[in-house]
Design an enzyme around this catalytic site. Sequence first.
Site, PDB file in Angstrom:
ATOM      1  N   VAL A  14      29.372  39.230  49.482  1.00  0.00           N
ATOM      2  CA  VAL A  14      28.913  37.832  49.555  1.00  0.00           C
ATOM      3  C   VAL A  14      28.057  37.618  50.811  1.00  0.00           C
ATOM      4  O   VAL A  14      27.029  36.920  50.763  1.00  0.00           O
ATOM      5  CB  VAL A  14      30.110  36.852  49.507  1.00  0.00           C
ATOM      6  CG1 VAL A  14      29.618  35.405  49.579  1.00  0.00           C
ATOM      7  CG2 VAL A  14      30.913  37.058  48.224  1.00  0.00           C
ATOM      8  N   LYS A 105      39.537  31.254  49.413  1.00  0.00           N
ATOM      9  CA  LYS A 105      40.462  30.447  48.600  1.00  0.00           C
ATOM     10  C   LYS A 105      41.915  30.593  49.057  1.00  0.00           C
ATOM     11  O   LYS A 105      42.666  29.623  49.100  1.00  0.00           O
ATOM     12  CB  LYS A 105      40.308  30.804  47.127  1.00  0.00           C
ATOM     13  CG  LYS A 105      40.513  32.291  46.812  1.00  0.00           C
ATOM     14  CD  LYS A 105      39.297  32.971  46.237  1.00  0.00           C
ATOM     15  CE  LYS A 105      39.449  34.471  46.311  1.00  0.00           C
ATOM     16  NZ  LYS A 105      38.913  35.208  45.214  1.00  0.00           N
ATOM     17  N   GLU A 129      32.848  25.251  48.937  1.00  0.00           N
ATOM     18  CA  GLU A 129      32.437  25.241  47.519  1.00  0.00           C
ATOM     19  C   GLU A 129      32.644  26.612  46.858  1.00  0.00           C
ATOM     20  O   GLU A 129      33.001  26.689  45.678  1.00  0.00           O
ATOM     21  CB  GLU A 129      30.956  24.838  47.416  1.00  0.00           C
ATOM     22  CG  GLU A 129      30.413  24.729  46.010  1.00  0.00           C
ATOM     23  CD  GLU A 129      31.047  23.608  45.196  1.00  0.00           C
ATOM     24  OE1 GLU A 129      30.816  22.431  45.526  1.00  0.00           O
ATOM     25  OE2 GLU A 129      31.782  23.907  44.237  1.00  0.00           O
ATOM     26  N   GLY A 134      33.271  30.193  41.880  1.00  0.00           N
ATOM     27  CA  GLY A 134      31.972  30.786  42.229  1.00  0.00           C
ATOM     28  C   GLY A 134      30.871  29.743  42.298  1.00  0.00           C
ATOM     29  O   GLY A 134      30.945  28.794  43.080  1.00  0.00           O
ATOM     30  N   GLY A 187      33.323  44.862  40.674  1.00  0.00           N
ATOM     31  CA  GLY A 187      33.294  44.164  41.965  1.00  0.00           C
ATOM     32  C   GLY A 187      33.854  42.755  41.964  1.00  0.00           C
ATOM     33  O   GLY A 187      33.806  42.085  42.976  1.00  0.00           O
ATOM     34  N   GLU A 190      40.066  41.507  42.995  1.00  0.00           N
ATOM     35  CA  GLU A 190      40.498  41.529  44.400  1.00  0.00           C
ATOM     36  C   GLU A 190      40.927  42.952  44.749  1.00  0.00           C
ATOM     37  O   GLU A 190      41.354  43.723  43.879  1.00  0.00           O
ATOM     38  CB  GLU A 190      41.697  40.592  44.605  1.00  0.00           C
ATOM     39  CG  GLU A 190      41.452  39.141  44.237  1.00  0.00           C
ATOM     40  CD  GLU A 190      40.377  38.500  45.090  1.00  0.00           C
ATOM     41  OE1 GLU A 190      40.377  38.700  46.303  1.00  0.00           O
ATOM     42  OE2 GLU A 190      39.524  37.796  44.518  1.00  0.00           O
ATOM     43  N   ASP A 201      45.582  34.227  42.499  1.00  0.00           N
ATOM     44  CA  ASP A 201      44.220  33.787  42.826  1.00  0.00           C
ATOM     45  C   ASP A 201      43.906  32.482  42.075  1.00  0.00           C
ATOM     46  O   ASP A 201      43.338  31.541  42.645  1.00  0.00           O
ATOM     47  CB  ASP A 201      43.234  34.901  42.433  1.00  0.00           C
ATOM     48  CG  ASP A 201      41.797  34.508  42.657  1.00  0.00           C
ATOM     49  OD1 ASP A 201      41.354  34.523  43.824  1.00  0.00           O
ATOM     50  OD2 ASP A 201      41.106  34.162  41.672  1.00  0.00           O
ATOM     51  N   LYS A 205      43.195  28.523  43.651  1.00  0.00           N
ATOM     52  CA  LYS A 205      42.078  27.644  43.288  1.00  0.00           C
ATOM     53  C   LYS A 205      42.600  26.322  42.730  1.00  0.00           C
ATOM     54  O   LYS A 205      42.069  25.249  43.034  1.00  0.00           O
ATOM     55  CB  LYS A 205      41.165  28.372  42.295  1.00  0.00           C
ATOM     56  CG  LYS A 205      40.487  29.595  42.945  1.00  0.00           C
ATOM     57  CD  LYS A 205      39.897  30.555  41.939  1.00  0.00           C
ATOM     58  CE  LYS A 205      39.252  31.762  42.614  1.00  0.00           C
ATOM     59  NZ  LYS A 205      38.914  32.847  41.695  1.00  0.00           N
ATOM     60  N   GLY A 302      30.780  37.351  42.163  1.00  0.00           N
ATOM     61  CA  GLY A 302      29.514  38.094  42.186  1.00  0.00           C
ATOM     62  C   GLY A 302      28.667  37.675  43.373  1.00  0.00           C
ATOM     63  O   GLY A 302      28.795  36.563  43.887  1.00  0.00           O
TER      64      GLY A 302
HETATM   65  N1  HSE Z   1      38.980  38.073  41.987  1.00  0.00           N
HETATM   66  C1  HSE Z   1      38.331  36.842  41.704  1.00  0.00           C
HETATM   67  C2  HSE Z   1      38.107  36.761  40.202  1.00  0.00           C
HETATM   68  C3  HSE Z   1      37.037  36.725  42.458  1.00  0.00           C
HETATM   69  O1  HSE Z   1      38.362  37.751  39.508  1.00  0.00           O
HETATM   70  O2  HSE Z   1      37.700  35.721  39.721  1.00  0.00           O
HETATM   71  C4  HSE Z   1      36.490  35.342  42.549  1.00  0.00           C
HETATM   72  O3  HSE Z   1      37.316  34.469  43.244  1.00  0.00           O
END
Ligand code: HSE
Length: 435
Positions: A14, A105, A129, A134, A187, A190, A201, A205, A302
């Site tokens: 990123v 996050k 944001e 994303g 990619g 995590e 994750d 969020k 991404g």
């Molecule tokens: N590991 C997270 C996903 C990356 O798969 O959405 C984005 O937060």
Amino acid sequence: MKTINIGIIGYGVVGVGVATLLTQKKKLLEARIGAFLTLKTIAVRNISTDRGVELGNTVLVNDAMQLVNDPDIDIIVELIGGDTTAKQFILKALENGKHVVTANKALMAGHGNELVKAARKNQVDLAFEASCGGCMPIIKSLRESLVANDINSMSAILNGTCNYILTKISQDGSLFEDVLKDAQKLGFAEAEPSLDVDGHDTAHKLAILNSLAHGMEINLKDIHVEGIRNITPIDIEFAKSFGYTIKLLAIGKVHGDHVEARVHPTMIPNTNPLSHVEHSMNAIVIDADATGKTMLYGHGAGMMPTASAVLSDIADIARNIISNTARRVPILGYPEDNIKRISILPMDELYTRYYLRFEAQDHPGVLSQISGILGDNHISIKSVHQKGRQSNGKVPVVMITHIAKEERVQTALTQIYATDSVVGDPIVIRIEEDS
Ligand code: HSE
């Protein structure tokens, strides 16, 4: 034109994306913002690795505190992730009067209330944001665009890895472990796969979005979280045969004085637009009182999609700096004094429909025993489905319930598990009829 100096901590995927946009879109950003955005310094562990970005006068250092303590830097962009050193850098930057942009996050979900307080104390902005969904402008939508709405509910696909795994199993019959490895190669997974596949994750969020939607303190610990490890191709096939799709959903709903907040695999009908969100894409349906349903869809991870979200925060802060309006939009969408402690409805109190799959012994009386226990717990069965006997002599039996109380379903499942009619843990997938 004013010059606004930016420092980036973390030069991974990123970070490279943000540096690329700041360089390649220099003219566009200057025209739109009315200021020069200068990437003054990047802190990165190994300063000698070439990441292929033409950085001009930008300096690479390996000590992040150098940026945090640099009086010339206006905005610190934290892109290292995690909740230890990232938190220290952010707190120090805020204390030094710098505005902070983060994509973190886990940090916002776990320590956001403390960071918001620190930003208030130092009268600076904190923007995030890129932490949810994303490139989907979900934070801005909740904080600004939907300001005149009560948010009744949100249903969202917020983890690309889980969505990719479920899509691939469903479309090609791929194996869980193989698809997870693909997601890691691509990619978006995590480094610690449990964060993705066990739902954490997504919960991070949801905690952030719930706070913005309802004016509540960020509350991660009370969110019910289940991941997708138990979902098998059999469940996906059963779902298909009913006209449903299984998605890992983040669900936030208002219930009087409480808020429902849960993350778990969910069966949704194929008429629900979220059922068509495939591969690593993210989407959210927000049901608000003035707007009705609004849906956002986009890349949840991404390099460039996430960098685009980071740049939107940098642009907001830069515009605030040039017009002397720091903190114009409250960090969590409500002035801090108006943020309440709203409790999350205990999971036992949930009412919904259930898909229950048992590995049943293939002998007389089994079905009546299972349905008897469900009936004793006031759980009404809508339909029963059975597949042929498997090589292990067991028969997959699926029961779809009418709306039932979670507490009763869990009690019934414990009682059914204790009989010798079934083997292994029953599979429970909650059903959402409407997005
Ligand atoms: N590991 C997270 C996903 C990356 O798969 O959405 C984005 O937060």
